[in-house]
Design a protein around this motif. Structure first.
Motif: not given
Length: 701
Positions: A274-285
């Motif tokens: 969806r527009p405006g979402l942030y896909q990001h990993s934090v310490d492999g999560i």
């Protein structure tokens, strides 16, 4: 210190308050699931009855103080609203809880160690901590409970702040007590864009006034008992330890972490793009972030864990009606935006979520339960917004709207999580009114009201004198049903009449004592009858200060906040401390100071003119030649700010010692001589000392 009445034995609740307190429990369908959910996953209870301050001289958190809530008494005491008693019992359940576990990682929460929860997620290389509580000491002990229980000794690999309120970052340095307060190099600290700006705005600019009012709101110093503090609705109270901040290194929504384009979206996120979402990993999560600005906080975010099908709702959905305007003071929140972002969260995450948790209260399990919960909370905030606007357009004022709409509609009111334990319908409707219309209700009779002390003197005189007003108030107190709201309004005039400059009413000492004593009793009855935890705390703290006067304030420390300020924020804070009327009268020519921060390449210019301190980055060519150039390190500048009332004295000492260089010390000292400093115990339920230097208004009255 304000004159105070002698402390008395606890005021007993009146029969009308007792009946109302007991009857409220029957207005909401029974629900035992909350008790089951609040205890679900319990792994360990607190390891000690209290948490001491770092110097060992006081307690910053007292588990044992709330034992009366967990003593097995199902029926609320007569002096506590039965609905608030139920909420107090639920929030008093403290310990380490497992929220959810999967093949690769688990999520745990430490609850009941502060106003907020601390969440710990097992990352690939260490622990990811979400919202490390309000103070160093509580975070330190919460982490210790986790390590002692699970045996997981891995380092902290990342910290996430869901938003910029102090109970979600204040304990951050306490996570590193075990490493001697050494912050690991390269530690990743995540926060929503705008976090630092709003954390400083709230805790520094108006922080002293908010801190004073927070003593009323959370009542941390009030006796914990059925006659005193039983919680704050959102949690028990806020800890009184050292406030710290490890500044963010990564901002969701900042230049380095922008919304993920559709072409880069990973299907492993479970959530469709969806527009405006942030896909990001934090310490492999793997995580999916949703920014929610302008909701419960100006900078806030929800996020989702695809591997565990678990959603963190920050503080946007909790087991209470929240505040549109906090009673401690804050910027008015946007109920419409709050509702909109909850709709977005439901549409984005709802059908993919099996577990939901927040930074307060207990989690929820099961997709249907979660969607119903989020939807009803969404509807509640939309109702607040829309119905206020509807009645505004019919000519109702904020006070009238709050009186007209005293209950949510049945579909919302039948849920415990929509009750007003922290926010209330009354002050939230007024807050929405304030957001759209402002403080003025349109009636010119309210355009230029007299201050409380002057109005008090004139009302008391018009009503036949203070003894007569106290007599009328006593009649209202003894009436059936009692008119406690009218009592406190009447007696407020008597108490404040003694503070009217030039019109001070000579209230005999015995009459004033009678007024304060009756006022305290009426406030106590209002507190006993409040379903809202913060209303109860305000009333009971006000009653206590009428009896004993303000207590010595708790010093939380704020060095990390000062050190995190930009130069513009630093001098904005200095500017709000300038005695403008005095400076404008005495200094008809501008005083220009050039500030050079050695070793940083930074410099700025401040100009004192017309009672205002103007900040300009770099050199201000339009301000004229600086009267003085001040060269100092950033550390020296921070130390001046932390010196508070000793600012000018410490500046002069640092110049004498050679730590600060200035070519015209007299010019600098002239500016610093106009600095004023907050009163941490300013009176609230009694008038300020009489002064007579107020500026006259545009016309005489």
């Amino acid at each position: 210190m304000t004159d105070a009445t002698d402390p008395t034995e606890p005021v007993e609740p009146s029969p009308s308050v007792v009946d109302a307190n007991r009857g409220i429990i029957n207005t909401i369908p029974p629900n035992t699931e909350d008790y089951q959910d609040a205890q679900r996953g319990l792994l360990a209870l607190p390891g000690s009855p209290a948490i001491p301050s770092r110097d060992g001289k006081s307690l910053v958190w007292n588990f044992a103080g709330y034992d009366f809530l967990l003593a097995g008494e199902e029926e609320a005491p007569p002096s506590v609203n039965a609905s608030l008693w139920r909420q107090g019992q639920l929030t008093a359940m403290a310990g380490l809880f497992q929220v959810v576990a999967g093949p690769r990682r688990a999520i745990h929460q430490v609850r009941g160690y502060d106003l907020s929860n601390m969440t710990i997620v097992s990352g690939d290389t260490g622990l990811v901590v979400i919202d490390p509580l309000a103070s160093y000491e509580t975070a330190q002990h919460a982490l210790k409970l986790y390590r002692d229980t699970t045996g997981d000794s891995r380092p902290i690999s990342a910290v996430i702040y869901t938003h910029s309120h102090v109970d979600h970052f204040g304990g951050s340095r306490g996570l590193f007590h075990e490493t001697g307060d050494v912050i690991p190099e390269g530690l990743a600290v995540y926060a929503p864009e705008g976090f630092l700006e709003h954390a400083i705005s709230e805790n520094v600019y108006a922080g002293p006034a908010m801190a004073r009012r927070a003593e009323y709101m959370y009542a941390a110093k009030l006796d914990k008992s059925p006659y005193g503090q039983v919680g704050s609705g959102l949690g028990l109270t806020i800890s009184t330890g050292e406030v710290t901040l490890v500044p963010p290194t990564h901002y969701i929504g900042g230049p380095r972490i922008q919304p993920t384009p559709e072409k880069d979206w990973l299907s492993s996120s479970v959530i469709p793009w969806r527009p405006g979402l942030y896909q990001h990993s934090v310490d492999g999560i793997p995580m999916v972030f949703q920014l929610t600005p302008g909701t419960e906080c100006p900078a806030e975010m929800n996020f989702y864990f695809p591997e565990l099908r678990t959603l963190c709702m920050a503080e946007n959905s909790t087991h209470t009606l929240h505040n549109i305007l906090s009673l401690r003071g804050a910027q008015v929140r946007d109920a419409h935006a709050w509702s909109k972002y909850l709709t977005e969260a439901i549409r984005t995450f709802g059908e993919h979520t099996e577990v939901e948790f927040a930074s307060h209260h207990w989690p929820r399990w099961g997709q249907d339960s979660i969607i119903e919960f989020l939807s009803n909370q969404r509807d509640m905030y939309a109702y607040l917004n829309d119905q206020t606007l509807r009645l505004i357009d019919q000519g109702f004022t904020g006070i009238e709207i709050a009186e007209k709409l005293q209950h949510l509609p049945p579909g919302l009111a039948e849920h415990w999580y929509n009750q007003g334990y922290y926010g209330s319908l009354s002050h939230n409707f007024k807050a929405v009114y304030q957001r759209y219309i402002g403080w003025f209700d349109g009636n010119p009779a309210h355009l230029w009201n007299l201050p409380p002390a002057q109005a008090g003197a004139k009302y008391v005189r018009a009503m036949g004198g203070p003894a007569e007003v106290v007599r009328i108030a006593q009649q209202a107190y003894d009436a059936e049903p009692p008119e406690y709201r009218w009592v406190v309004e009447l007696l407020n005039h008597v108490i404040f009449a003694t503070g009217a400059a030039g019109d001070a009413f000579d209230v005999p000492a015995d009459v004033l004592q009678s007024a304060k004593k009756l006022q305290a009793k009426a406030m106590t009855q209002l507190g006993y009858g409040s379903e809202n935890g913060t209303w109860r705390n305000f009333y009971l703290t006000g009653a206590e200060e009428l009896r004993t006067g303000p207590q010595k304030p708790t010093s939380h420390g704020a060095s990390d906040l000062v050190k995190s300020m930009s130069l513009e924020q630093f001098f904005t804070a200095m500017a709000k401390s300038i005695d403008g009327p005095k400076a404008a009268t005495e200094q008809r020519s501008p005083i220009v100071l050039r500030w050079v921060l050695t070793g940083t390449g930074q410099e700025c210019t401040t100009t004192l003119r017309n009672g205002v301190l103007i900040y300009v980055e770099g050199q201000d060519a339009l301000a004229g030649k600086p009267q003085a150039t001040i060269s100092l390190t950033r550390a020296a500048l921070d130390q001046l700010a932390l010196a508070g009332i000793q600012f000018k004295k410490n500046f002069d000492t640092a110049v004498a010692n050679g730590d600060i260089q200035v070519d015209d010390q007299a010019a600098a000292d002239t500016v610093f001589g106009y600095l004023t400093f907050p009163d941490p115990v300013f009176p609230i339920v009694t008038p300020r000392p009489v002064v007579s230097d107020q500026e006259p208004g545009p016309v005489t009255n």
